[in-house]
Every structure is written in C-alpha cells, then in structure tokens.
Design a protein around this motif. Structure first.
Motif, PDB file in Angstrom:
ATOM      1  N   ILE A 250      -8.547  23.122  -6.677  1.00  0.00           N
ATOM      2  CA  ILE A 250      -9.984  23.406  -6.704  1.00  0.00           C
ATOM      3  C   ILE A 250     -10.413  23.848  -5.303  1.00  0.00           C
ATOM      4  N   PRO A 251     -10.956  25.065  -5.157  1.00  0.00           N
ATOM      5  CA  PRO A 251     -11.438  25.494  -3.834  1.00  0.00           C
ATOM      6  C   PRO A 251     -12.416  24.448  -3.294  1.00  0.00           C
ATOM      7  N   THR A 252     -12.178  24.009  -2.046  1.00  0.00           N
ATOM      8  CA  THR A 252     -12.913  22.875  -1.504  1.00  0.00           C
ATOM      9  C   THR A 252     -13.384  23.132  -0.086  1.00  0.00           C
ATOM     10  N   LEU A 253     -14.694  23.050   0.117  1.00  0.00           N
ATOM     11  CA  LEU A 253     -15.264  23.004   1.462  1.00  0.00           C
ATOM     12  C   LEU A 253     -15.599  21.552   1.719  1.00  0.00           C
ATOM     13  N   ASP A 254     -15.283  21.085   2.903  1.00  0.00           N
ATOM     14  CA  ASP A 254     -15.436  19.670   3.181  1.00  0.00           C
ATOM     15  C   ASP A 254     -16.554  19.455   4.181  1.00  0.00           C
ATOM     16  N   GLY A 255     -17.586  18.809   3.766  1.00  0.00           N
ATOM     17  CA  GLY A 255     -18.870  18.474   4.358  1.00  0.00           C
ATOM     18  C   GLY A 255     -19.122  18.449   5.841  1.00  0.00           C
TER      19      GLY A 255
ATOM     20  N   GLY B  66      -9.117  14.502   9.013  1.00  0.00           N
ATOM     21  CA  GLY B  66      -9.756  13.379   8.342  1.00  0.00           C
ATOM     22  C   GLY B  66      -9.352  13.262   6.885  1.00  0.00           C
ATOM     23  N   ALA B  67      -9.887  12.262   6.246  1.00  0.00           N
ATOM     24  CA  ALA B  67      -9.645  12.032   4.828  1.00  0.00           C
ATOM     25  C   ALA B  67     -10.982  11.903   4.124  1.00  0.00           C
ATOM     26  N   SER B  68     -11.109  12.582   2.988  1.00  0.00           N
ATOM     27  CA  SER B  68     -12.388  12.581   2.278  1.00  0.00           C
ATOM     28  C   SER B  68     -12.152  12.899   0.810  1.00  0.00           C
ATOM     29  N   ASP B  69     -13.234  13.111   0.092  1.00  0.00           N
ATOM     30  CA  ASP B  69     -13.124  13.507  -1.313  1.00  0.00           C
ATOM     31  C   ASP B  69     -12.396  14.839  -1.468  1.00  0.00           C
ATOM     32  N   GLY B  70     -12.448  15.681  -0.444  1.00  0.00           N
ATOM     33  CA  GLY B  70     -11.735  16.954  -0.476  1.00  0.00           C
ATOM     34  C   GLY B  70     -10.231  16.765  -0.645  1.00  0.00           C
ATOM     35  N   ASN B  71      -9.716  15.604  -0.235  1.00  0.00           N
ATOM     36  CA  ASN B  71      -8.299  15.316  -0.408  1.00  0.00           C
ATOM     37  C   ASN B  71      -7.944  15.037  -1.868  1.00  0.00           C
ATOM     38  N   PHE B  72      -8.935  14.822  -2.703  1.00  0.00           N
ATOM     39  CA  PHE B  72      -8.693  14.645  -4.139  1.00  0.00           C
ATOM     40  C   PHE B  72      -8.810  15.974  -4.879  1.00  0.00           C
ATOM     41  N   THR B  73      -9.757  16.826  -4.491  1.00  0.00           N
ATOM     42  CA  THR B  73      -9.996  18.068  -5.221  1.00  0.00           C
ATOM     43  C   THR B  73      -9.052  19.196  -4.810  1.00  0.00           C
TER      44      THR B  73
ATOM     45  N   GLY C 173       0.825  -1.203   0.000  1.00  0.00           N
ATOM     46  CA  GLY C 173       0.000   0.000   0.000  1.00  0.00           C
ATOM     47  C   GLY C 173       0.855   1.246   0.000  1.00  0.00           C
ATOM     48  N   GLY C 174       0.245   2.331   0.364  1.00  0.00           N
ATOM     49  CA  GLY C 174       0.953   3.600   0.403  1.00  0.00           C
ATOM     50  C   GLY C 174      -0.040   4.735   0.536  1.00  0.00           C
ATOM     51  N   ILE C 175       0.435   5.911   0.353  1.00  0.00           N
ATOM     52  CA  ILE C 175      -0.419   7.091   0.499  1.00  0.00           C
ATOM     53  C   ILE C 175      -1.458   7.086  -0.623  1.00  0.00           C
ATOM     54  N   ASN C 176      -2.722   7.180  -0.250  1.00  0.00           N
ATOM     55  CA  ASN C 176      -3.775   7.154  -1.264  1.00  0.00           C
ATOM     56  C   ASN C 176      -4.562   8.463  -1.344  1.00  0.00           C
ATOM     57  N   ARG C 177      -4.220   9.418  -0.510  1.00  0.00           N
ATOM     58  CA  ARG C 177      -4.836  10.745  -0.583  1.00  0.00           C
ATOM     59  C   ARG C 177      -3.779  11.788  -0.260  1.00  0.00           C
ATOM     60  N   ARG C 178      -3.702  12.793  -1.097  1.00  0.00           N
ATOM     61  CA  ARG C 178      -2.816  13.910  -0.781  1.00  0.00           C
ATOM     62  C   ARG C 178      -3.494  14.769   0.269  1.00  0.00           C
ATOM     63  N   ARG C 179      -2.727  15.550   0.981  1.00  0.00           N
ATOM     64  CA  ARG C 179      -3.303  16.330   2.071  1.00  0.00           C
ATOM     65  C   ARG C 179      -4.162  17.479   1.541  1.00  0.00           C
ATOM     66  N   TRP C 180      -5.194  17.778   2.291  1.00  0.00           N
ATOM     67  CA  TRP C 180      -6.076  18.903   1.984  1.00  0.00           C
ATOM     68  C   TRP C 180      -5.350  20.168   2.395  1.00  0.00           C
ATOM     69  N   ARG C 181      -5.383  21.188   1.524  1.00  0.00           N
ATOM     70  CA  ARG C 181      -4.709  22.449   1.840  1.00  0.00           C
ATOM     71  C   ARG C 181      -5.718  23.582   1.898  1.00  0.00           C
ATOM     72  N   ARG C 182      -5.547  24.452   2.857  1.00  0.00           N
ATOM     73  CA  ARG C 182      -6.373  25.653   2.969  1.00  0.00           C
ATOM     74  C   ARG C 182      -5.772  26.698   2.040  1.00  0.00           C
ATOM     75  N   THR C 183      -6.469  26.987   0.958  1.00  0.00           N
ATOM     76  CA  THR C 183      -5.975  27.929  -0.043  1.00  0.00           C
ATOM     77  C   THR C 183      -6.791  29.218  -0.006  1.00  0.00           C
ATOM     78  N   ARG C 184      -6.299  30.245  -0.691  1.00  0.00           N
ATOM     79  CA  ARG C 184      -7.063  31.501  -0.775  1.00  0.00           C
ATOM     80  C   ARG C 184      -8.414  31.265  -1.433  1.00  0.00           C
ATOM     81  N   GLY C 185      -8.447  30.376  -2.440  1.00  0.00           N
ATOM     82  CA  GLY C 185      -9.704  30.069  -3.114  1.00  0.00           C
ATOM     83  C   GLY C 185     -10.711  29.425  -2.174  1.00  0.00           C
ATOM     84  N   THR C 186     -10.231  28.551  -1.305  1.00  0.00           N
ATOM     85  CA  THR C 186     -11.122  27.913  -0.336  1.00  0.00           C
ATOM     86  C   THR C 186     -11.615  28.934   0.689  1.00  0.00           C
ATOM     87  N   VAL C 187     -10.750  29.840   1.114  1.00  0.00           N
ATOM     88  CA  VAL C 187     -11.164  30.888   2.052  1.00  0.00           C
ATOM     89  C   VAL C 187     -12.254  31.750   1.420  1.00  0.00           C
ATOM     90  N   ARG C 188     -12.085  32.108   0.139  1.00  0.00           N
ATOM     91  CA  ARG C 188     -13.115  32.892  -0.556  1.00  0.00           C
ATOM     92  C   ARG C 188     -14.419  32.097  -0.660  1.00  0.00           C
TER      93      ARG C 188
END
Length: 101
Positions: A84-89, A72-79, A34-49
C-alpha cells in the motif's frame, strides 16, 4: 530492546544474536522474549507517486514537503509491506515528512 533494521535479512540475524545471549554471572538467568513486531517500511514506486500529490500543495502553502529517512516505527510499517503506497506523518520536529530508504 528497540532495534531498527534496514534489510529484512538483518532481522533474522539480530533475532539469532539475541537468542544466543547468556548471563555472564552463573547465579543469574536470562530470558529473551518477543521479536520483530513491525516489518520495515519500503520506499516503493507507488509511494513515490503518492508523495508527488501533496508536495506541490505544500509549496502552495509556503513550505517544503521534505522526503527523509527517519528509522522510526509507525503504522506505515504495517501498510507499506502490504504494497500500500504509504506517506508517513509528522516527524519529531513537527514537519511533514515522507520516509525514504
């Protein structure tokens, strides 16, 4: 194993540590797959907006839209890693959350 990392460099370091594991008993073998299957979610300026759009609506509806880090890990870790600005549920407590790091 489920490992959560805060920095990209931590992922490679953790993978090396897991790959170096050896069985303590010579009669046993250990295979690490196995290995890492999700990259980390980042708080970006687009997400803040983006977060600025539903927050006032939540206030109108009588609740606060909190921003929190969940680890946590979710679909937001893919977008998010794609820029892509991402709010996570919904959080584990059933409250809306936007994750922040």
């Amino acid at each position: 194993m489920d490992v959560r990392i805060a920095r990209k460099a931590d992922g490679a370091r953790m993978e090396r540590k897991f790959a170096a594991l050896k069985a303590a008993d010579k009669r046993c073998s250990l295979a690490v797959t196995g290995g890492i299957n999700r990259r980390r979610w980042r708080r970006t300026r687009g997400t803040v907006r983006l977060y600025g759009r539903p927050a006032p609506l939540a206030t109108e509806l009588g609740f606060t839209l909190d921003e929190a880090a969940t680890g946590g890990a979710s679909d937001g870790n893919f977008t998010s890693p794609l820029g892509i600005p991402t709010l996570d549920g919904m959080g584990g407590c059933g409250r809306w959350r936007a994750r922040a790091t």
